[in-house]
Design a protein around this motif. Structure first.
Motif, mmCIF file in Angstrom:
data_model
loop_
_atom_site.group_PDB
_atom_site.id
_atom_site.type_symbol
_atom_site.label_atom_id
_atom_site.label_comp_id
_atom_site.label_asym_id
_atom_site.label_seq_id
_atom_site.Cartn_x
_atom_site.Cartn_y
_atom_site.Cartn_z
ATOM 1 N N VAL A 146 0.858 -1.191 0.000
ATOM 2 C CA VAL A 146 0.000 0.000 0.000
ATOM 3 C C VAL A 146 0.890 1.235 0.000
ATOM 4 N N VAL A 212 -1.530 -4.979 2.407
ATOM 5 C CA VAL A 212 -2.957 -5.104 2.687
ATOM 6 C C VAL A 212 -3.207 -5.883 3.970
ATOM 7 N N PHE A 281 -9.771 -7.790 2.733
ATOM 8 C CA PHE A 281 -8.527 -7.602 1.975
ATOM 9 C C PHE A 281 -8.833 -7.046 0.579
ATOM 10 N N ILE A 284 -9.612 -3.330 0.790
ATOM 11 C CA ILE A 284 -8.388 -2.546 0.989
ATOM 12 C C ILE A 284 -7.588 -2.517 -0.305
ATOM 13 N N GLY A 285 -7.496 -3.666 -0.976
ATOM 14 C CA GLY A 285 -6.766 -3.739 -2.233
ATOM 15 C C GLY A 285 -7.349 -2.816 -3.287
ATOM 16 N N TRP A 294 -6.824 -13.174 -2.661
ATOM 17 C CA TRP A 294 -7.020 -12.692 -1.293
ATOM 18 C C TRP A 294 -7.240 -13.828 -0.302
#
Length: 410
Positions: A146, A212, A281, A284-285, A294
Motif C-alpha cells: 500500500v 494489505v 482484503f 483494501i486492495g 485474497w
C-alpha cells in the motif's frame, strides 16, 4: 475512589518518573498527575516499599467478582510487576527470564519450534511459485503493498468496517471515537493511546512498508475489537459503573498488558471468518489499486501472525542465552521469515529498554487467551476480556479448573 486505587495510581505515576514508558495512558484525576510531577524524583527503594504495602492492602480485599477475588488477583499481579521494575530501576540485577516472569505473572518458555514450523508451512503452502519462501513472500508483499500516503486512510477505512463487525457481536459504548495520525521513527508499527471520554488517538508508523494484510491487522489490533474497544468498554464498566479508579491507568510490562495485547491479536479471529477477512482484503486492495489471491493472502497473514512468537524466542537468545546480534538476525530471517528491514526493526525493539521484555505480551497473551476462549466461549469470553478486570492468573486458574493445560506451562 478508595485508598488502594488512589495510592496505586500515584505509585504508577511516580514509577514512570524513574522508569519512563511504564505509563501507557492515564485518564484519572489530574491532581494525582500534578502531585507526581511536582515531587522530587522518587527513590526506587521507596516505590518498592510502597508496592509491598499495597500488596498487603490488596490481600485484605474481601468478596467475589469485581470487588473481591478478581480485583485482589489483578492488584497482586500488577504490584508484583511494579516491585520488580522499581528494584531494577534501583540497580538490582535480575536475570532476564526471571524479570519477565515477575512482570507478567506467567511461566515463560520459548514458543516451540514445531509451532513456528507449522506456521511457516501454512505460509509456504499458500504461496505459489518455485522460489524460496523468502522470495515468494517478498513477491506477494510487493504485489499487495500500500502506498505510504494511503496507509492511514486505508487503516481508518478498514477500522470502520471492523467497528460494525465488533458492534454486531459485542457491547460498545455509543459515544466512542478515534483520532488517526501519521507517525515516524518509532519502535512500534502502530500505537493506540487512550485519551478518555471514549476517545483514542491511534498513530500509524509509515516508515516501514505496509501491505494489505498489515493494514487489516492494525485496524483490528489497535481499533476494533482491539485496544480502543477495550479501553472505551472498560472506561464504562470499570471506571464509571464500578468505580474502580485503578482502571484509569494503563501500564506497560505488567500482567494487564499480556491480556490487552493478547486479546488485540486474537480479536481479528473472533470477529472475522477467513472468507469475511478475504473480502476485507479485497476492499483494501481496491482502495490501494492492487489485486491478489485474497484467500491465499489471508492464510499468509494468519501464518505470519503466528510467527510473532519468534520475537520472544529472539529475546531469550539475545538477553538470556547471550547469543550475538548476528545470530539473532539469522534466527529471525530463518524462523520468522522476516526481510532485512523488518529484522532491523525487530532488533531495535529487542534493544529498547521497555520493549525488550514487552515483546512477550503478544505471543504469550494470545497463546493463553485462545484455549481460555475455547473453555469460556468465543463471544462471552471476549466480551469479558473487553469489560472485566481479568488477569493472566485468573485465566490460568480457569484453564486448570477445566482440566486444560495452558501452552504457557507446556
Amino acid at each position: 475512589m478508595d485508598e488502594l486505587a488512589r495510592r496505586y495510581l500515584l505509585l504508577g505515576l511516580r514509577l514512570d518518573r524513574i522508569s519512563p514508558g511504564f505509563v501507557d495512558s492515564y485518564v484519572g484525576p489530574p491532581e494525582l498527575a500534578e502531585i507526581a510531577r511536582g515531587e522530587p524524583e522518587p527513590l526506587a527503594v521507596e516505590l518498592h516499599a510502597e508496592a509491598l504495602a499495597l500488596q498487603d492492602m490488596a490481600e485484605a480485599l474481601n468478596g467475589e467478582g469485581l470487588g473481591g477475588d478478581h480485583r485482589r488477583t489483578w492488584f497482586l499481579g500488577q504490584l508484583r510487576a511494579i516491585s520488580a521494575i522499581a528494584r531494577q530501576a534501583g540497580g538490582e540485577e535480575i536475570a532476564y527470564l526471571d524479570f519477565v516472569e515477575e512482570l507478567f505473572g506467567i511461566p515463560i518458555r520459548p514458543v516451540p519450534e514445531t509451532e513456528l514450523s507449522a506456521a511457516r508451512e501454512r505460509v509456504d503452502a499458500a504461496l505459489p511459485g518455485r522460489g524460496s519462501l523468502h522470495e515468494r513472500l517478498e513477491e506477494l508483499r510487493a504485489v499487495i503493498r500500500v502506498p505510504p500516503d494511503l496507509v492511514v486512510p486505508a487503516v481508518e477505512a478498514s477500522a470502520s468496517r471492523f467497528r460494525a463487525a465488533t458492534r454486531r457481536d459485542f457491547q460498545l459504548p455509543p459515544d466512542e471515537s478515534i483520532e488517526w495520525q501519521v507517525a515516524h521513527d518509532q519502535p512500534w508499527m502502530a500505537y493506540a493511546g487512550f485519551l478518555g471520554n471514549g476517545r483514542t488517538r491511534i498513530e500509524v508508523n509509515v516508515d516501514l512498508p505496509a501491505d494489505v494484510g498489515l493494514i487489516a491487522f492494525w485496524a483490528a489490533h489497535e481499533a476494533y475489537p482491539g485496544h480502543h474497544a477495550e479501553a472505551v468498554t472498560k472506561e464504562r464498566t470499570l471506571v464509571r459503573a464500578a468505580g474502580l479508579g485503578e482502571a484509569t491507568l494503563q501500564t506497560m510490562n505488567t500482567p494487564e498488558a499480556v491480556l490487552s495485547e493478547g486479546q488485540a491479536d486474537v480479536g481479528l479471529e473472533v470477529v472475522m471468518t477467513d472468507a469475511e477477512l478475504a473480502d476485507e482484503f479485497r476492499r483494501i486492495g481496491e482502495m490501494a489499486g492492487v489485486q491478489a489471491d485474497w484467500a491465499a493472502a489471508v492464510v499468509v497473514r494468519r501464518g505470519l501472525n503466528a510467527l510473532q512468537g519468534a520475537m520472544g524466542n529472539a529475546g531469550i537468545l539475545l538477553h538470556h542465552d547471550g547469543r550475538s546480534e548476528r545470530e539473532v538476525r539469522e534466527y529471525l530471517a530463518e524462523v520468522a521469515v522476516r526481510p532485512p528491514d523488518r529484522i532491523d526493526h525487530a532488533i531495535r525493539v529487542l534493544k529498547d529498554p521497555v520493549n525488550r521484555t514487552y515483546s512477550f505480551t503478544y505471543s504469550e497473551g494470545a497463546r493463553l487467551i485462545r484455549p481460555w476462549l475455547e473453555v469460556e466461549g468465543q463471544t462471552l469470553g471476549f466480551q469479558r476480556l473487553l469489560s472485566e478486570e481479568l488477569s493472566p492468573a485468573l485465566l490460568l486458574r480457569d484453564l486448570a479448573a477445566a482440566g486444560v493445560a495452558s501452552p504457557n506451562e507446556a
